[in-house]
Scaffold this active site. Structure first.
Site, short mmCIF file in Angstrom:
data_model
loop_
_atom_site.label_atom_id
_atom_site.label_comp_id
_atom_site.label_asym_id
_atom_site.label_seq_id
_atom_site.Cartn_x
_atom_site.Cartn_y
_atom_site.Cartn_z
N ARG A 34 29.88 9.38 22.13
CA ARG A 34 30.36 8.11 22.68
C ARG A 34 31.46 8.31 23.72
O ARG A 34 32.30 7.44 23.92
CB ARG A 34 30.85 7.16 21.57
CG ARG A 34 29.71 6.68 20.67
CD ARG A 34 30.21 5.62 19.70
NE ARG A 34 29.14 5.22 18.79
CZ ARG A 34 29.32 4.89 17.53
NH1 ARG A 34 30.53 4.91 17.01
NH2 ARG A 34 28.30 4.53 16.77
N ARG A 38 32.99 3.07 25.60
CA ARG A 38 33.89 2.01 25.19
C ARG A 38 35.38 2.25 25.39
O ARG A 38 36.13 1.32 25.61
CB ARG A 38 33.62 1.70 23.71
CG ARG A 38 32.18 1.35 23.46
CD ARG A 38 31.90 1.11 21.99
NE ARG A 38 32.15 2.28 21.18
CZ ARG A 38 32.05 2.29 19.85
NH1 ARG A 38 31.71 1.18 19.22
NH2 ARG A 38 32.28 3.38 19.17
N ARG A 47 30.88 -2.58 33.24
CA ARG A 47 30.00 -3.26 32.28
C ARG A 47 30.28 -4.76 32.19
O ARG A 47 29.53 -5.50 31.53
CB ARG A 47 30.20 -2.68 30.88
CG ARG A 47 29.22 -1.63 30.38
CD ARG A 47 27.86 -2.13 29.97
NE ARG A 47 27.83 -3.35 29.19
CZ ARG A 47 28.01 -3.43 27.88
NH1 ARG A 47 28.26 -2.35 27.18
NH2 ARG A 47 27.94 -4.60 27.26
N ASP A 83 21.23 3.73 24.23
CA ASP A 83 21.41 3.27 22.86
C ASP A 83 20.17 3.68 22.07
O ASP A 83 19.07 3.74 22.63
CB ASP A 83 21.60 1.75 22.79
CG ASP A 83 22.02 1.29 21.40
OD1 ASP A 83 23.23 1.25 21.13
OD2 ASP A 83 21.13 1.02 20.57
N TYR A 158 17.30 0.11 10.61
CA TYR A 158 17.54 -1.11 11.40
C TYR A 158 16.31 -2.02 11.38
O TYR A 158 16.42 -3.24 11.22
CB TYR A 158 17.88 -0.75 12.84
CG TYR A 158 19.31 -0.32 13.06
CD1 TYR A 158 20.37 -1.19 12.82
CD2 TYR A 158 19.61 0.96 13.50
CE1 TYR A 158 21.68 -0.79 13.02
CE2 TYR A 158 20.92 1.37 13.70
CZ TYR A 158 21.96 0.48 13.46
OH TYR A 158 23.25 0.87 13.65
#
Length: 351
Positions: A34, A38, A47, A83, A158
């Site tokens: 990551r 973020r 973004r 992702d 998921y």
């Protein structure tokens, strides 16, 4: 798609790829899960106003986001910005990534009839990936690019739960109660995942990582019986390309040997198991990746350096070591702390 061994790239002699191959390195290579995203203000700026999944489908934006941490931190490898649910979206699964929640699936897979949602993935479905990796490899030059995908178990969790879960009761109910349906679900996901990784390798990725983020929810016997075959199928499908294959899961201390057996060349280790003990569990013939606790980065520089030395000391004598965090960079991490950490590892491991 066949799997011819890829010719050596400009990145072949990089410290990262040498460590993955368990060859001598000039310094311990560093990258962060990551890292592309973020925690960086420049990421949040580009973004702004763009939904997560849409951002993964814009090649020029993907290129910029992937390059940002390489420019800022001097890491030894880039990780492709995407992702794990991108290939599922690409084959038409009705899902979205909701801020603060994560992937949410509109029609969870609970019955055999629901498997019809999972058609084959084709390279044309993810042409934006091929385009983005082409742009990236030209920009990166000798810096390796890591492609990645979600492992079949994590994708299945998921799809069956309909979103994130702490208990995986629906997924485990299928695994225990209808093992044939479960096996068919994971096998189909393995085929989709293998194609997604092949696309990335053929476009120029120098290594690939399979994230089995939620495999730590499983007992070793259940993992061996109900999950390992699908992960092994993915790794086998890309073996012929000759690029390093990394396998990582969270809370998988009891599964490290099995995760290596699935076919990885490098086994990722979270912060719960020291690397010397992880090496004992995994056994010979594998490099290790890890494993500083991501929360350490919120402490003082002196504390970060002390904990980093513990990781490096634990890695002494390993066949190959790639320094990383034990999970992804947390969103509120100070980017400067990451830059200092890279410099510290490089300085203190120069051979």
């Amino acid at each position: 798609m066949s799997a011819p061994e890829t010719p050596p790239s400009a990145a072949y002699d990089s410290a990262f790829l040498k460590a993955c191959r368990r060859e001598p390195v000039p310094h311990t290579p560093v990258w962060f899960m990551r890292q592309a995203g973020r925690s960086l203000p420049e990421y949040r700026k580009v973004r702004e106003g763009i939904p997560m999944l849409e951002s993964c489908m814009r090649p020029e934006l993907v290129t910029e986001i992937t390059l940002q941490p390489v420019r800022r931190h001097n890491v030894d490898a880039a990780i492709y910005y995407s992702d794990i649910v991108v290939p599922l979206k690409a084959i038409g699964i009705d899902l979205d990534i909701r801020p603060g929640v994560g992937p949410v699936v509109e029609n969870p897979i609970r019955t055999r009839a629901d498997l019809a949602q999972l058609r084959d993935l084709t390279p044309e479905d993810v042409s934006y990936v091929t385009e983005a990796i082409g742009l990236l490899t030209r920009e990166l030059g000798p810096t390796p690019l890591i492609g990645f995908a979600g492992a079949p178990f994590t994708l299945a969790s998921y799809l069956v739960e309909g979103g994130p879960s702490r208990t995986y009761e629906n997924a485990k109910a299928m695994m225990y109660g209808d093992p044939e349906l479960w096996a068919d679900l994971l096998d189909r996901l393995a085929e989709i995942t293998a194609v997604f990784l092949k696309v990335q390798i053929e476009a120029g990725a120098s290594a690939v990582q399979l994230f089995d983020s939620w495999a730590g929810a499983l007992a070793p016997g259940d993992y061996r019986r109900s999950v390992l075959p699908a992960s092994a199928k993915v790794f086998k499908a890309v073996e012929g390309y000759g690029v390093p294959r990394i396998h990582f899961g969270v809370g998988c201390g009891e599964l490290l040997k099995l995760m290596g057996e699935a076919g990885a060349d490098v086994v990722g280790v979270d912060w719960r198991v020291p690397l010397d003990e992880a090496a004992r569990r995994v056994g010979p013939g594998k490099a290790l990746q890890g494993n500083l606790d991501p929360t350490v980065l919120f402490a003082s520089t002196e504390a970060v350096e002390a904990k980093t030395r513990e990781v490096l000391d634990s890695a002494e004598g390993l066949e190959g070591h790639v320094f990383n965090l034990g999970h992804g960079v947390m969103p509120s991490t100070d980017p400067d702390a990451l830059t200092r950490l890279v410099e510290y590892v490089h300085t203190h491991t120069t051979r």
